[in-house]
Write a protein that holds these residues in place. Structure first.
Motif, PDB file in Angstrom:
ATOM      1  N   ALA A   1       0.925  -1.337   0.207  1.00 47.10           N
ATOM      2  CA  ALA A   1       0.174   0.444   0.135  1.00 47.10           C
ATOM      3  C   ALA A   1       0.879   1.217  -0.050  1.00 47.10           C
ATOM      4  N   ARG A   2       1.676   1.368   0.969  1.00 42.58           N
ATOM      5  CA  ARG A   2       2.639   2.560   0.973  1.00 42.58           C
ATOM      6  C   ARG A   2       3.137   2.607  -0.205  1.00 42.58           C
ATOM      7  N   THR A   3       3.956   1.508  -1.343  1.00 43.49           N
ATOM      8  CA  THR A   3       4.791   1.389  -2.191  1.00 43.49           C
ATOM      9  C   THR A   3       3.337   2.423  -3.081  1.00 43.49           C
ATOM     10  N   GLU A   4       2.565   2.296  -2.789  1.00 52.32           N
ATOM     11  CA  GLU A   4       1.156   2.221  -4.491  1.00 52.32           C
ATOM     12  C   GLU A   4       1.145   4.359  -4.255  1.00 52.32           C
ATOM     13  N   ALA A   5       1.167   4.335  -2.967  1.00 55.13           N
ATOM     14  CA  ALA A   5       0.883   5.353  -2.459  1.00 55.13           C
ATOM     15  C   ALA A   5       2.855   6.121  -2.809  1.00 55.13           C
TER      16      ALA A   5
ATOM     17  N   ALA B   1       4.971   9.981  -9.499  1.00 55.62           N
ATOM     18  CA  ALA B   1       4.033   9.889 -10.628  1.00 55.62           C
ATOM     19  C   ALA B   1       3.532  11.340 -10.907  1.00 55.62           C
ATOM     20  N   GLY B   2       3.267  12.189 -10.151  1.00 59.73           N
ATOM     21  CA  GLY B   2       2.583  13.492  -9.527  1.00 59.73           C
ATOM     22  C   GLY B   2       3.927  14.181 -10.504  1.00 59.73           C
ATOM     23  N   LEU B   3       5.117  14.184  -9.858  1.00 56.00           N
ATOM     24  CA  LEU B   3       6.070  15.295  -9.873  1.00 56.00           C
ATOM     25  C   LEU B   3       6.624  14.655 -11.674  1.00 56.00           C
ATOM     26  N   GLY B   4       5.701  13.851 -12.273  1.00 55.18           N
ATOM     27  CA  GLY B   4       6.964  13.779 -13.300  1.00 55.18           C
ATOM     28  C   GLY B   4       7.322  12.654 -13.621  1.00 55.18           C
ATOM     29  N   VAL B   5       7.945  11.675 -13.032  1.00 46.05           N
ATOM     30  CA  VAL B   5       8.727  10.450 -12.941  1.00 46.05           C
ATOM     31  C   VAL B   5       8.236   9.437 -13.749  1.00 46.05           C
ATOM     32  N   GLY B   6       9.402   8.821 -14.540  1.00 47.27           N
ATOM     33  CA  GLY B   6       8.007   8.351 -15.780  1.00 47.27           C
ATOM     34  C   GLY B   6       9.719   7.186 -15.972  1.00 47.27           C
TER      35      GLY B   6
ATOM     36  N   LEU C   1       7.148   3.221 -11.375  1.00 40.69           N
ATOM     37  CA  LEU C   1       6.982   3.145 -12.621  1.00 40.69           C
ATOM     38  C   LEU C   1       8.118   2.863 -13.349  1.00 40.69           C
ATOM     39  N   ARG C   2       8.490   1.875 -12.883  1.00 40.74           N
ATOM     40  CA  ARG C   2       9.107   1.498 -14.347  1.00 40.74           C
ATOM     41  C   ARG C   2      10.493   2.609 -14.509  1.00 40.74           C
ATOM     42  N   ALA C   3      10.966   3.116 -13.522  1.00 39.78           N
ATOM     43  CA  ALA C   3      12.177   4.288 -12.835  1.00 39.78           C
ATOM     44  C   ALA C   3      13.027   3.333 -12.375  1.00 39.78           C
ATOM     45  N   ILE C   4      14.429   4.282 -12.527  1.00 36.90           N
ATOM     46  CA  ILE C   4      15.456   3.636 -12.012  1.00 36.90           C
ATOM     47  C   ILE C   4      15.830   4.302 -10.367  1.00 36.90           C
ATOM     48  N   GLY C   5      16.081   3.594  -9.205  1.00 36.28           N
ATOM     49  CA  GLY C   5      16.326   3.443  -7.865  1.00 36.28           C
ATOM     50  C   GLY C   5      17.849   3.336  -7.229  1.00 36.28           C
ATOM     51  N   MET C   6      18.523   5.003  -6.706  1.00 35.60           N
ATOM     52  CA  MET C   6      19.903   5.322  -6.761  1.00 35.60           C
ATOM     53  C   MET C   6      19.854   5.333  -5.550  1.00 35.60           C
TER      54      MET C   6
ATOM     55  N   GLU D   1      -8.436   7.166  -7.316  1.00 35.68           N
ATOM     56  CA  GLU D   1      -8.198   7.595  -8.953  1.00 35.68           C
ATOM     57  C   GLU D   1      -7.062   6.498  -9.334  1.00 35.68           C
ATOM     58  N   TRP D   2      -6.366   5.873  -8.684  1.00 29.83           N
ATOM     59  CA  TRP D   2      -4.369   5.910  -9.117  1.00 29.83           C
ATOM     60  C   TRP D   2      -4.749   4.478  -9.686  1.00 29.83           C
ATOM     61  N   MET D   3      -4.370   4.839 -11.176  1.00 28.36           N
ATOM     62  CA  MET D   3      -4.142   3.518 -11.702  1.00 28.36           C
ATOM     63  C   MET D   3      -2.823   3.545 -12.128  1.00 28.36           C
TER      64      MET D   3
END
Length: 484
Positions: free
Chosen positions: A34-38, A44-49, A74-79, A129-131
């Motif tokens: 749940a925390r991961t989705e939040a 995503a709202g900050l533009g991360v993709g 979000l298929r982004a990269i963690g650093m 609404e989060w998808m």
């Protein structure tokens, strides 16, 4: 053995089964998902993709893993960035990686170059609404971990989900983990060992992770008694500190099944002493960030050979080659090469460095090693640490092993010092056990019958501590600069 994944959304059906805890927060698998989705919705709202880099500048805490998992959502990269870095050091890594967002307690680096998200403002509940987008595939980049920079400016090692999935599933089998696996995390989470061995691997097995605060030897034993972990991973310095604590209360370590030692070579004496005191196998392994953590390891249940880092882990290959790249006979020394699905994608934006290190699919480690008849690897030294004294090649590890045989020696390091006649000569820095009554002359006398004259240190200095780089390895370039 059937394997799960480490993805939070795949494991939400584990419900209230414990997943990760730290000193302030405890999350079940359902709560972690749940925390991961939040946080994914927030990023995503900050533009991360897809393909963007999300950085953390945090000490070890559960939120670091939540942010990492949310980036992957979000298929982004963690650093993860070393939270001990100065502003300048952090900015180098953030700008070199092109990080889009940094999650931290306070702004770090160039405040205008990227979005700063305070860790205390991380979302805890996703909106109705989060998808979530399509989940990442094995082909997606996953982690960007910067090397310690001992050979120059740090380079970003790019690892994919294929690397992480292969390694974690292999590690579950190798260590015999089941749902009862419980890792006590004491190594820093900006290092691949902590992420892969102590976090993602138990998640794949359905186990749990306990993240402790800043390491101290006293706290360690309290945490083991309180939390009842089944294993932990540490570096030789930590084992030296734990062993020097004296007698451990009976039954205090009963929950532990084994422990892992890596990141730097451990002396046979310290390893044997630790096993004797702890009463569990301490399995020494070897690997590089460039090969997703570990490529060789002594088995927990099979034959362990002191002085080796074990055979190649399942699915990985190790070769020993001469300077021309030809395989050398068993028992002869040469450069260690690693092959298999754990080998990195490459260095971020460093095609030349990648081409020098990855040749025909083989990772050139820069380490000198020997394989025995059973395929167990013994490390001799780093190629670049070799001392050339009057044309004679000297491997510092051989001298360090001799010094480590003295009962008063806690740890030591040998480097080459400039010499106007011989080019280089070996000098040693030694840390002794507390209350040890040994002199530098006494240590010189101790190694005299163990080493030929050319290998004997021209100088031995007893010091309170050895300098270390950010991942806990002895900083030999720093030592060389002292004697240069």
């Amino acid at each position: 053995m059937a394997h799960g994944t480490y993805f939070a959304w795949d494991n939400a059906d584990r419900g209230e089964t414990p997943c990760v805890r730290d000193d302030n927060l405890e999350l079940s698998y359902a709560a972690f998902a749940a925390r991961t989705e939040a946080v994914a919705e927030q990023l995503a709202g900050l533009g991360v993709g897809p393909g963007d880099v999300v950085a953390t500048f945090l000490p070890n805490r559960a939120e670091l893993l939540v942010v990492l998992m949310a980036a992957w959502r979000l298929r982004a990269i963690g650093m993860p960035v070393n939270p001990g870095f100065t502003d300048t050091e952090a900015e180098y890594q953030l700008s070199d990686s092109g990080a889009a967002v940094v999650v931290s307690s306070a702004p770090v680096g160039d405040r205008q170059a990227r979005t700063f998200l305070p860790v205390d403002e991380l979302a805890t509940t996703a909106s109705a609404e989060w998808m979530a987008p399509q989940p990442p595939t094995a082909d997606d980049d996953a982690l960007l971990i910067y090397t310690s920079g001992s050979t120059g400016r740090p380079k970003g090692v790019l690892l994919g989900h294929d690397n992480l999935q292969f390694f974690t599933r292999s590690a579950v089998d190798f260590f015999g983990h089941g749902p009862d696996a419980h890792a006590l995390l004491i190594l820093p989470l900006f290092h691949v060992n902590a992420i892969c061995v102590s976090c993602l691997t138990p998640m794949v097995a359905g186990g749990q992770i306990s993240i402790t605060g800043h390491f101290s030897a006293g706290r360690f034993f309290d945490d083991v008694v309180r939390l009842r972990p089944t294993y932990f991973s540490a570096v030789p310095t930590i084992y030296a500190l734990l062993v020097s604590q004296g007698r451990i209360p009976d039954g205090a370590l009963d929950s532990l099944r084994f422990a892992v030692c890596g990141a730097a070579p451990i002396s046979r004496e310290l390893l044997a002493k630790t096993e004797e005191i702890f009463g569990i196998p301490i399995v020494e392994g070897y690997g590089l960030t460039e090969a997703t953590c570990a490529s060789a390891c002594n088995p927990v249940d099979g034959p362990r050979k002191l002085g080796t880092v074990g055979p190649a882990m399942p699915g990985q290959q190790i070769r020993i080659v001469d300077p021309e790249g030809r395989d050398v006979p068993t028992g002869e020394r040469g450069e260690v090469l690693i092959g298999g699905p754990a080998v990195m994608r490459g260095y971020l934006n460093r095609p030349d460095a990648t081409a020098e290190t990855l040749i025909d699919g083989w990772l050139h480690t820069g380490d000198v090693g020997i394989l025995d008849d059973d395929g167990y690897l013994r490390l001799v030294d780093r190629i670049k640490d070799m001392i050339i004294r009057g044309g004679e090649n000297i491997y510092p590890k051989e001298i360090e092993n001799a010094l480590a045989g003295h009962e008063s020696v806690l740890e030591c390091a040998v480097v080459g010092a400039p010499d106007p006649v011989l080019g280089e000569v070996p000098v040693a820095f030694v840390v002794t056990y507390p209350e040890a009554e040994v002199t530098e002359d006494g240590l010189a006398a101790f190694v005299e019958p163990l080493l030929t004259r050319v290998k004997r240190p021209t100088e031995i200095t007893i010091v309170e501590a050895l300098p270390r780089n950010p991942v806990g390895k002895i900083d030999k370039p720093g030592l060389r600069s002292r004697v240069g």
